[in-house]
Design a protein around this motif. Structure first.
Motif, PDB file in Angstrom:
ATOM      1  N   LYS A 219      -4.954  17.925   6.922  1.00  0.00           N
ATOM      2  CA  LYS A 219      -5.073  17.593   5.502  1.00  0.00           C
ATOM      3  C   LYS A 219      -3.727  17.123   4.941  1.00  0.00           C
ATOM      4  O   LYS A 219      -3.665  16.164   4.159  1.00  0.00           O
ATOM      5  N   ALA A 220      -2.618  17.790   5.358  1.00  0.00           N
ATOM      6  CA  ALA A 220      -1.298  17.373   4.885  1.00  0.00           C
ATOM      7  C   ALA A 220      -0.966  15.963   5.366  1.00  0.00           C
ATOM      8  O   ALA A 220      -0.434  15.130   4.618  1.00  0.00           O
ATOM      9  N   ALA A 221      -1.279  15.675   6.649  1.00  0.00           N
ATOM     10  CA  ALA A 221      -1.016  14.332   7.174  1.00  0.00           C
ATOM     11  C   ALA A 221      -1.837  13.283   6.436  1.00  0.00           C
ATOM     12  O   ALA A 221      -1.354  12.183   6.132  1.00  0.00           O
ATOM     13  N   ALA A 222      -3.105  13.657   6.160  1.00  0.00           N
ATOM     14  CA  ALA A 222      -3.944  12.712   5.421  1.00  0.00           C
ATOM     15  C   ALA A 222      -3.393  12.457   4.025  1.00  0.00           C
ATOM     16  O   ALA A 222      -3.373  11.311   3.543  1.00  0.00           O
ATOM     17  N   LEU A 223      -2.935  13.544   3.383  1.00  0.00           N
ATOM     18  CA  LEU A 223      -2.363  13.360   2.043  1.00  0.00           C
ATOM     19  C   LEU A 223      -1.081  12.533   2.094  1.00  0.00           C
ATOM     20  O   LEU A 223      -0.842  11.680   1.229  1.00  0.00           O
ATOM     21  N   ARG A 224      -0.230  12.779   3.135  1.00  0.00           N
ATOM     22  CA  ARG A 224       0.977  11.972   3.269  1.00  0.00           C
ATOM     23  C   ARG A 224       0.643  10.507   3.519  1.00  0.00           C
ATOM     24  O   ARG A 224       1.275   9.597   2.957  1.00  0.00           O
ATOM     25  N   ALA A 225      -0.370  10.283   4.385  1.00  0.00           N
ATOM     26  CA  ALA A 225      -0.767   8.900   4.655  1.00  0.00           C
ATOM     27  C   ALA A 225      -1.302   8.221   3.405  1.00  0.00           C
ATOM     28  O   ALA A 225      -0.985   7.055   3.124  1.00  0.00           O
ATOM     29  N   GLU A 226      -2.097   8.966   2.647  1.00  0.00           N
ATOM     30  CA  GLU A 226      -2.602   8.398   1.401  1.00  0.00           C
ATOM     31  C   GLU A 226      -1.467   8.086   0.432  1.00  0.00           C
ATOM     32  O   GLU A 226      -1.461   7.044  -0.241  1.00  0.00           O
ATOM     33  N   GLY A 227      -0.457   9.010   0.387  1.00  0.00           N
ATOM     34  CA  GLY A 227       0.694   8.761  -0.491  1.00  0.00           C
ATOM     35  C   GLY A 227       1.482   7.528  -0.056  1.00  0.00           C
ATOM     36  O   GLY A 227       1.860   6.692  -0.885  1.00  0.00           O
ATOM     37  N   GLU A 228       1.716   7.414   1.265  1.00  0.00           N
ATOM     38  CA  GLU A 228       2.442   6.243   1.744  1.00  0.00           C
ATOM     39  C   GLU A 228       1.654   4.964   1.509  1.00  0.00           C
ATOM     40  O   GLU A 228       2.219   3.926   1.127  1.00  0.00           O
ATOM     41  N   ALA A 229       0.335   5.038   1.750  1.00  0.00           N
ATOM     42  CA  ALA A 229      -0.490   3.855   1.500  1.00  0.00           C
ATOM     43  C   ALA A 229      -0.452   3.461   0.029  1.00  0.00           C
ATOM     44  O   ALA A 229      -0.364   2.280  -0.323  1.00  0.00           O
ATOM     45  N   GLN A 230      -0.528   4.500  -0.825  1.00  0.00           N
ATOM     46  CA  GLN A 230      -0.463   4.206  -2.252  1.00  0.00           C
ATOM     47  C   GLN A 230       0.880   3.607  -2.634  1.00  0.00           C
ATOM     48  O   GLN A 230       0.967   2.661  -3.449  1.00  0.00           O
ATOM     49  N   ALA A 231       1.966   4.123  -2.009  1.00  0.00           N
ATOM     50  CA  ALA A 231       3.291   3.560  -2.290  1.00  0.00           C
ATOM     51  C   ALA A 231       3.381   2.112  -1.822  1.00  0.00           C
ATOM     52  O   ALA A 231       3.928   1.237  -2.509  1.00  0.00           O
ATOM     53  N   VAL A 232       2.825   1.833  -0.615  1.00  0.00           N
ATOM     54  CA  VAL A 232       2.846   0.457  -0.111  1.00  0.00           C
ATOM     55  C   VAL A 232       2.051  -0.463  -1.017  1.00  0.00           C
ATOM     56  O   VAL A 232       2.464  -1.592  -1.331  1.00  0.00           O
TER      57      VAL A 232
END
Length: 319
Positions: A219-232
């Protein structure tokens, strides 16, 4: 006068004795056998009874209540040729006083001997283990035989109990060792089952902990990926909203090169082929900027013409 007085005294004594022998009081739950000239006449029941003195005699007084008779231990041989001592207790009751008096000489002794012989017949068909675990069966069989045999004696056997069954001393020691071994075995089994259950519970706990930890990391990795995707997406949208040209992108690319080389572990890094295009774009921008500066100096004293505003906006800034 004296002989007459003596005779009167004798008569009074005889009458008194006759009255005593005539009136018979039988207690409750008792019976008395009356014989006349040695022959059975009748049975006296509880209460006040009248008999003929000097003719009728009381042969026997019998208690009609239930009696308890313990018999001494009797040696009995089992089917596997082991001698055991058995204590028995008989609960009986006299139902017919006449039969108990005339049908058997001593019903107590007769019951005892009958009990011994019946026990030997019953135990003789059983091994030691069955003998020790079949008391109810032995009691029922013994009571059936005794009740049938003592019925004609006016006796009813109500209950037969085996007080104790004592095997030989050597057999008792072997049985104690066997029981001790069985208890130790059960204790070892229970202890092993406890350890096994504990290990199972511990393994299940660790498994559950690892599952929860993995789920948390996922879940943490998914949230980090979502955050990075949102930042991109945010940066990409911002770039497209600003509508940058190739020269600005080349300049930004050159600014990122020092960050790529940062770190003690970066001993070698490869410059991509796109760096040439970036440098060409940047050199073109620098050349245009230099051309603008020289033209202005050459014409500074001459025409002094200014660069149009539209052209100035198209020149990238190097600051």
């Amino acid at each position: 006068m004296e002989p007459v007085i003596i005779v009167l005294i004798i008569l009074v004594v005889l009458v008194f004795i006759a009255l005593i022998k005539t009136i018979q009081v039988i207690p409750q739950a008792s019976a008395a056998i009356v014989e006349r000239f040695g022959r059975y006449t009748r049975t006296l029941n509880a209460g006040l009874n009248i008999v003929v003195p000097f003719i009728d005699t009381i042969r026997n007084r019998i208690d009609l209540r239930e009696q308890v008779v313990p018999f001494p231990p009797q040696p009995v041989i089992t089917q596997d040729n082991l001698v055991v001592n058995i204590d028995t207790v008989i609960y009986y009751q006299v139902t017919d006083a006449r039969a108990a008096t005339y049908e058997v000489a001593s019903y107590i002794q007769a019951i005892e001997q009958l009990t011994v012989t019946t026990l030997r017949n019953i135990i003789g068909g059983m091994d030691l283990e069955r003998t020790l675990t079949s008391r109810e069966e032995i009691n029922a069989a013994l009571r059936g035989v005794l009740d049938e045999a003592t019925g004609k004696w006016g006796i009813r056997v109500n209950r037969v109990e085996l007080k104790a069954i004592e095997p030989p001393t050597s057999i008792q020691d072997s049985m104690e060792k066997q029981m001790r071994a069985d208890r130790d075995k059960r204790a070892a089994i229970l202890q092993a089952e406890g350890v096994r259950q504990s290990e199972i519970l511990r393994a299940e706990g660790e498994k559950q902990s690892q599952i929860l930890r993995a789920e948390g990391e996922a879940k943490a990795a998914a949230l980090r990926a979502e955050g990075e995707a949102q930042a991109v997406r945010t940066v990409f949208e911002a770039i497209h909203a600003g509508d940058p040209d190739q020269k600005l992108l080349s300049y930004q690319y050159l600014q990122m090169l020092p960050k790529i080389a940062e770190g003690d572990a970066n001993k070698l890094w490869i410059v991509p082929s796109e760096i040439g295009d970036a440098l060409k774009g940047l050199s073109g921008a620098m050349g245009n900027f230099g051309g603008l500066g020289g033209g202005s100096g050459g014409n500074g004293g001459g025409s002094g013409a200014a660069v149009p505003a539209q052209e100035r906006r198209e020149k990238p800034s190097i600051d």
